[in-house]
Design an enzyme around this catalytic site. Structure first.
Site, PDB file in Angstrom:
ATOM      1  N   HIS A 180       0.857  -1.192   0.000  1.00 35.40           N
ATOM      2  CA  HIS A 180       0.000   0.000   0.000  1.00 35.40           C
ATOM      3  C   HIS A 180       0.896   1.246   0.000  1.00 35.40           C
ATOM      4  O   HIS A 180       0.907   2.011   0.975  1.00 35.40           O
ATOM      5  CB  HIS A 180      -0.867  -0.080   1.257  1.00 35.40           C
TER       6      HIS A 180
ATOM      7  N   GLU B 139      -0.845   1.450  -5.239  1.00 36.18           N
ATOM      8  CA  GLU B 139      -0.602   0.177  -4.574  1.00 36.18           C
ATOM      9  C   GLU B 139      -0.517  -0.940  -5.613  1.00 36.18           C
ATOM     10  O   GLU B 139      -1.200  -0.880  -6.635  1.00 36.18           O
ATOM     11  CB  GLU B 139      -1.745  -0.103  -3.591  1.00 36.18           C
TER      12      GLU B 139
HETATM   13  C1  BG6 Z   1      -6.915   1.881   0.400  1.00 33.50           C
HETATM   14  C2  BG6 Z   1      -8.365   1.530   0.282  1.00 33.50           C
HETATM   15  O1  BG6 Z   1      -6.154   0.850  -0.124  1.00 33.50           O
HETATM   16  O2  BG6 Z   1      -6.585   2.054   1.779  1.00 33.50           O
HETATM   17  C3  BG6 Z   1      -9.178   2.638   0.931  1.00 33.50           C
HETATM   18  O3  BG6 Z   1      -8.706   1.373  -1.074  1.00 33.50           O
HETATM   19  C4  BG6 Z   1      -8.749   2.861   2.374  1.00 33.50           C
HETATM   20  O4  BG6 Z   1     -10.553   2.316   0.867  1.00 33.50           O
HETATM   21  C5  BG6 Z   1      -7.253   3.123   2.385  1.00 33.50           C
HETATM   22  O5  BG6 Z   1      -9.428   3.961   2.906  1.00 33.50           O
HETATM   23  C6  BG6 Z   1      -6.674   3.338   3.789  1.00 33.50           C
HETATM   24  O6  BG6 Z   1      -7.008   2.288   4.610  1.00 33.50           O
HETATM   25  P1  BG6 Z   1      -6.630   2.313   6.141  1.00 33.50           P
HETATM   26  O7  BG6 Z   1      -7.226   1.063   6.733  1.00 33.50           O
HETATM   27  O8  BG6 Z   1      -5.137   2.330   6.219  1.00 33.50           O
HETATM   28  O9  BG6 Z   1      -7.211   3.587   6.717  1.00 33.50           O
END
Ligand code: BG6
Length: 300
Positions: free
Chosen positions: A167, A271
């Site tokens: 991510h 990502e």
């Molecule tokens: C992204 C998702 O990969 O991660 C989003 O597509 C999400 O929907 C984002 O809001 C952040 O996620 P988190 O759990 O780290 O707040």
């Protein structure tokens, strides 16, 4: 813990283990060119990648938590064995808020500096996801590139499937002057429209609102351009079919407690992962994927 890991894994001039934010141990890799990368044991979370001139390529939130039961905001959270809310596990699975093991550090004969981390099941993960596994992350730092190899081994006796994503939060100067390239003609799932499927019509994706899309079976070479700095990063992925483009924009930024209200201006997530395709791994077998980030001037 940092001291003990240091005794085992430090390599003079190339690998250091220090106490990072929240007193959590982090491994600092330095290439002979001067480029560097940092990875926390917590989540095997890469929090920094700097070029040979010391410029930071990854975004890290000033509001991030630094606690053993919470993920770090920014850098590269490893999402496993679930992506986002696509299942019954906590969002993005459990790998990003566990302590991993540091397995090996090395300087290869071509100068690339590496570190390998591994997560295996615990009583807690078995409660959440009843499978025995070994999840490996290997960082390879070169002068102007960083490669992350991921491996999932089934060490149990039953078949399992999983989702996995890196991510990555890239640091940008101004989101209004950022573009993502390589996704034209690709079908995406729009998480902001109840998962509606559409086809990307733009050759250059720009940002002016919240964006949260999973591009299915995306090309293996993508690019993020930051016009303000004249910098471009190429993302090359292997066996990681999908790509996610995410920016929370204003309202969501305000709802996220570990993210500053204006920080959406200085980041974009691109990502890489296997999200639509859930690889099945049978006992004793292994799945592998890889992502390489490399820095280029925009003209190249
Ligand atoms: C992204 C998702 O990969 O991660 C989003 O597509 C999400 O929907 C984002 O809001 C952040 O996620 P988190 O759990 O780290 O707040």
């Amino acid at each position: 813990m940092a001291e003990e890991l240091g005794r085992q894994f430090e390599i003079p001039d190339s690998v250091k283990v220090t106490e990072g934010n929240g007193g959590m141990p982090r491994v600092v890799l330095t290439h002979e060119s001067g480029s560097s990368a940092e990875v926390y044991i917590h989540g095997a979370h890469v929090t920094s990648w700097k070029d040979a001139e010391g410029k930071e390529l990854f975004f890290l939130s000033g509001e991030s938590n630094w606690a053993i039961d919470k993920p770090i905001r920014g850098g590269i959270p490893v999402c496993f064995p679930q992506f986002s809310g696509q299942g019954s596990l906590p969002p993005h699975g459990f790998a990003r808020d566990r302590d991993w093991g540091l397995r090996r550090t090395e300087v290869l004969s071509n100068g690339i500096v590496t570190a390998e981390l591994q997560l295996t099941e615990t009583a807690e993960t078995l409660e959440l996801w009843p499978h025995q596994f070994a999840l490996g992350l290997r960082l390879m730092l070169d002068e102007d590139a960083l490669t992350l190899q991921t491996q999932v081994t089934n060490t149990g006796s039953q078949l399992f499937d999983f989702q996995l994503a890196l991510h990555t939060y890239f640091s940008v100067e101004d989101i209004h002057r950022v573009s993502v390239h390589g996704l034209e003609g690709i079908v995406f799932i729009d998480s902001l429209k109840d998962g509606a499927r559409e086809t990307e019509s733009r050759s250059s994706i720009r940002f002016k609102e919240e964006t949260d899309r999973i591009y299915v079976d995306a090309p293996d070479s993508l690019r993020v351009k930051d016009e303000a700095t004249g910098r471009a990063i190429t993302i090359e992925k292997r066996n990681m079919p999908d790509a996610v483009v995410w920016n929370p924009w204003t309202a969501k930024a305000q709802r996220m407690p570990d993210f500053g209200d204006d920080e959406y201006l200085r980041m974009v997530c691109l990502e890489t992962g296997t999200i639509e395709t859930r690889p099945c791994v049978s006992p004793g077998n292994r799945w592998q994927g890889e992502t390489t980030f490399s820095i280029q001037g925009q003209d190249r």
